[in-house]
Design an enzyme around this catalytic site. Structure first.
Site, PDB file in Angstrom:
ATOM      1  N   GLU A   1       0.890  -1.170   0.000  1.00 57.33           N
ATOM      2  CA  GLU A   1       0.000   0.000   0.000  1.00 57.33           C
ATOM      3  C   GLU A   1       0.919   1.209   0.000  1.00 57.33           C
ATOM      4  O   GLU A   1       2.101   1.102   0.359  1.00 57.33           O
ATOM      5  CB  GLU A   1      -0.912   0.017   1.225  1.00 57.33           C
ATOM      6  CG  GLU A   1      -0.144   0.201   2.525  1.00 57.33           C
ATOM      7  CD  GLU A   1      -1.041   0.365   3.735  1.00 57.33           C
ATOM      8  OE1 GLU A   1      -2.118   0.959   3.614  1.00 57.33           O
ATOM      9  OE2 GLU A   1      -0.635  -0.114   4.808  1.00 57.33           O
TER      10      GLU A   1
ATOM     11  N   ASN B   1     -10.472  -3.978   4.517  1.00 57.03           N
ATOM     12  CA  ASN B   1      -9.223  -4.180   5.260  1.00 57.03           C
ATOM     13  C   ASN B   1      -9.519  -4.121   6.744  1.00 57.03           C
ATOM     14  O   ASN B   1     -10.213  -3.210   7.215  1.00 57.03           O
ATOM     15  CB  ASN B   1      -8.205  -3.074   4.915  1.00 57.03           C
ATOM     16  CG  ASN B   1      -6.923  -3.208   5.711  1.00 57.03           C
ATOM     17  OD1 ASN B   1      -6.255  -4.235   5.647  1.00 57.03           O
ATOM     18  ND2 ASN B   1      -6.592  -2.196   6.505  1.00 57.03           N
ATOM     19  N   GLU B   2      -9.045  -5.081   7.468  1.00 59.69           N
ATOM     20  CA  GLU B   2      -9.140  -5.087   8.934  1.00 59.69           C
ATOM     21  C   GLU B   2     -10.558  -4.780   9.430  1.00 59.69           C
ATOM     22  O   GLU B   2     -10.771  -3.896  10.268  1.00 59.69           O
ATOM     23  CB  GLU B   2      -8.079  -4.154   9.549  1.00 59.69           C
ATOM     24  CG  GLU B   2      -6.673  -4.621   9.188  1.00 59.69           C
ATOM     25  CD  GLU B   2      -5.562  -4.037  10.044  1.00 59.69           C
ATOM     26  OE1 GLU B   2      -5.728  -2.920  10.570  1.00 59.69           O
ATOM     27  OE2 GLU B   2      -4.511  -4.713  10.174  1.00 59.69           O
TER      28      GLU B   2
HETATM   29  O1  AHR Z   1       0.964  -2.233   7.614  1.00 57.08           O
HETATM   30  C1  AHR Z   1       0.536  -1.053   8.215  1.00 57.08           C
HETATM   31  C2  AHR Z   1      -0.940  -1.080   8.586  1.00 57.08           C
HETATM   32  O2  AHR Z   1      -1.160  -2.049   9.548  1.00 57.08           O
HETATM   33  C3  AHR Z   1      -1.888  -1.457   7.477  1.00 57.08           C
HETATM   34  O3  AHR Z   1      -2.221  -0.383   6.683  1.00 57.08           O
HETATM   35  C4  AHR Z   1      -3.083  -1.959   8.213  1.00 57.08           C
HETATM   36  O4  AHR Z   1      -3.790  -2.917   7.466  1.00 57.08           O
HETATM   37  C5  AHR Z   1      -2.501  -2.505   9.485  1.00 57.08           C
HETATM   38  O5  AHR Z   1      -3.173  -2.048  10.585  1.00 57.08           O
END
Ligand code: AHR
Length: 628
Positions: A23, A350-351
């Site tokens: 990312e 995500n998450e």
């Molecule tokens: O890797 C850093 C961050 O950690 C990511 O963006 C997230 O998915 C996680 O909390």
């Protein structure tokens, strides 16, 4: 310690086991892997008429520059331009410069592709006026320059130039400069938009990747590429979520977005660039779609998700749709890729474990719709497999673990007790980030690591032996974050660091490298290591059937050497093999000051149906033995 290896494999090692999570964080994309050298090249997502909007552009000499909302913008996506006031009869050159992303690395004899767009009101500057694009060293001495007449046509004019530095400057403190001469004219204004400078890119891709970073990643043979986040998928708000359609097509049509890690993303590294990159490295994309949940905590459920589901369907169709029946696929074809890309896995958000309240609704609404359109795809859940219960039942969960070296060294059995019920696991983010188990996300003074250490990498290696042992259910794993600028980072440690002209491979990078390059295709059960909270010695054994090799990976987290004996069940075992070892002081790291302090070393060792091996203190060893 005696390790007896079985002749019969228990499971295959999936070809997808080792890959990468990406990312845009810590300038991993803009200013990192994406090769563009000009920071704030198009004044995207900035407030015009503010000093901040110029950052990091600076005026040369007494020149006056500002970022303005252009009355005739280059495109609707790029409403801002840089306005340069050209004084009457200015005999000296006036202009502005950009220092890149914390410097610009320049190399003698290399052709850098410069481009910019300018506009001068019709007749507003003398016919003798000219424009120069140059590369300057730290003393503002010209390394390369290109001059062209300036035309006051009232329309946007694009200038392109190939700039070849006459010598390699001593530092990264170089800049890209644009100057105007107007010796005879009246005061006028020149507006500039989308100013760019690219070095030669990886595999020569237009708008492509920085070669040294790309090659460093390619050397780890990633099987997949998870993107575009991570947090950077989500947006702090719904409006600032990552949106595929803003990242494709000509650069002038990409508005950029306020990224989730404190800086504007150009989106020059867009969906098509990611997909080309996947093809170039022979990786599968593990692509995420936005799923109604923002970092700021907003969630969207039920029918209100419809427009976002439609956007996700378009995103997937851009990747795999039929140009004859799908507009996004036709767009892909028009951009030069009529064939669908490979895509098997789509990640939902995500998450989502941060939003237990609505995840069940969002998963059900989104996945029911997406599965109906794309029954061939597997959708990956990002909440916890322990709950809430999701329907339809996820086939895959993405699991994230950030912890301490000791945690990783003592938790390699995490998946051994997980029920085999058809669910598979993608360890989508993991890293040993701190030595302080009670405050993992604190400061360096509190134990947070700036760079992976020998101990953190060896701890991760222990955890990774557990992935191999459980590769019947753990089909993929990726360290995170992958890349980080050593000049401006929002997270430490990172697998690979970089500045404008160097790449720094960490101890964890080498562990990933050794696993991926010594994968094997099947797992051979062996005497189990101790599964205790004080365990320090972990191992796993795989076999490459094609190469007739047994591959033994050993993570010794103790401060002392460990005498080991291996008993192989094969008749034909070579009398020598290789041992590749990563070791050093537990707290040592590879840093910009000592980039190669810790590197793996390969030597020959004596092997046989029974052989001994001494695992050094705090070490990761890969033993390769010909055996069949
Ligand atoms: O890797 C850093 C961050 O950690 C990511 O963006 C997230 O998915 C996680 O909390």
């Amino acid at each position: 310690t005696t390790v007896t290896v079985s002749a019969t494999a228990s499971h295959a090692i999936p070809s997808t086991l080792w890959g990468m999570m990406f990312e845009d964080i810590s300038h991993s994309g803009d200013g990192g892997l994406y090769a563009e050298l000009i920071q704030n090249r198009a004044f995207q997502q900035v407030a015009p008429d503010t000093a901040a909007a110029l950052d990091p552009w600076v005026p040369l000499g007494d020149s006056q520059i500002s970022v303005v909302a252009d009355s005739v913008p280059l495109s609707s996506a790029l409403p801002n331009s840089l306005a340069l006031t050209v004084p009457a009869a200015s005999a000296t050159e006036i202009g502005f410069a950009n220092p890149g992303y914390f410097g610009i690395g320049l190399v003698k004899g290399t052709a850098y592709s410069a481009s910019l767009n300018y506009r001068v009101a019709a007749g507003a500057i003398s016919k003798q006026a000219s424009l120069t694009i140059s590369l300057l060293d730290q003393n503002n001495k010209t390394l390369a320059a290109f001059t062209t007449p300036l035309r006051a046509s009232g329309k946007w004019t694009e200038v392109t130039a190939s700039l070849v530095p006459s010598h390699t400057p001593p530092s990264n403190n170089n800049s890209f400069a644009v100057t105007v001469t107007n010796a005879r004219g009246a005061e006028s204004q020149v507006n500039f938009a989308l100013l760019s400078l690219f070095p030669p890119t990886f595999k020569g891709r237009a708008n492509g990747m920085r070669p040294d970073i790309a090659e460093t990643l390619a050397a780890n043979k990633p099987a997949f590429w998870r993107f575009p986040g991570g947090n950077n998928l989500e947006g702090q708000t719904v409006a600032t979520r990552w949106q595929w359609n803003n990242t494709v097509g000509p650069l002038k049509d990409r508005p950029g977005r306020v990224g989730d890690w404190g800086y504007v993303n150009t989106d020059g590294l867009g969906l098509l660039e990611y997909l080309h990159w996947c093809e170039d490295l022979d990786m599968e994309p593990y692509m995420a779609v936005w799923d109604g949940y923002t970092l700021g905590g907003t969630n969207i459920t039920g029918a209100a998700l419809d427009p976002y589901i439609a956007q996700a369907i378009d995103q997937i169709n851009f990747v795999i749709g039929d140009p004859a029946t799908s507009a996004p696929a036709a767009l892909r074809a028009s951009l030069g890729h009529p064939e669908p890309f490979t895509l098997h896995y789509v990640e939902i958000g995500n998450e989502d474990f941060f939003d237990d309240e609505t995840v069940a609704n969002r998963w059900n609404t989104i996945v029911t719709n997406l599965s109906a359109t794309f029954p061939q795809l597997t959708f990956m859940a990002t909440s916890l497999s322990s709950g809430p219960v999701l329907t339809p039942t996820p086939k895959v969960y993405d699991v994230h673990v950030y912890s301490s070296p000791t945690f990783f060294a003592t938790n390699s059995f995490l998946y051994d007790s997980v029920e085999r019920n058809g669910t598979h696991y993608f360890e989508g983010e993991y890293a040993a980030i701190s030595t302080n188990d009670s405050n993992l996300f604190g400061t360096p003074a509190e134990g947070r690591l700036l760079f992976p250490t020998v101990a953190s990498a060896v701890g991760e290696a222990a955890f990774m032996t557990g992935f191999e042992r459980n590769a019947d259910i753990v089909f993929s794993a990726s360290y995170a974050p992958l890349l980080g600028s050593v000049n401006d980072s929002q997270w430490t440690p990172n697998l690979v660091g970089f500045d404008a002209s160097n790449v720094y491979k960490s101890t964890s990078y080498y562990v990933q490298n050794l696993f991926a390059n010594n994968k094997g295709d099947e797992y051979l059960p062996s005497t189990l290591p101790s599964n205790s909270s004080t365990a320090t010695l972990l191992w796993s054994v795989t076999r490459s059937t094609a190469n007739k090799e047994v591959i033994i990976k050993i993570s010794n987290n103790a401060a002392t050497t460990e005498e080991m004996k291996f008993v192989l069940p094969f008749k034909d075992v070579s009398s020598t093999g290789s041992a590749t070892v990563l070791t050093g002081p537990a707290t040592a790291s590879n840093t910009p000051d000592a980039p190669d302090a810790i590197v793996p070393v390969t030597s020959r060792i004596k092997t046989g149906t029974t052989f001994e091996y001494t695992a050094p203190a705090v070490s990761f060893s890969v033993l390769v033995v010909s055996a069949h």
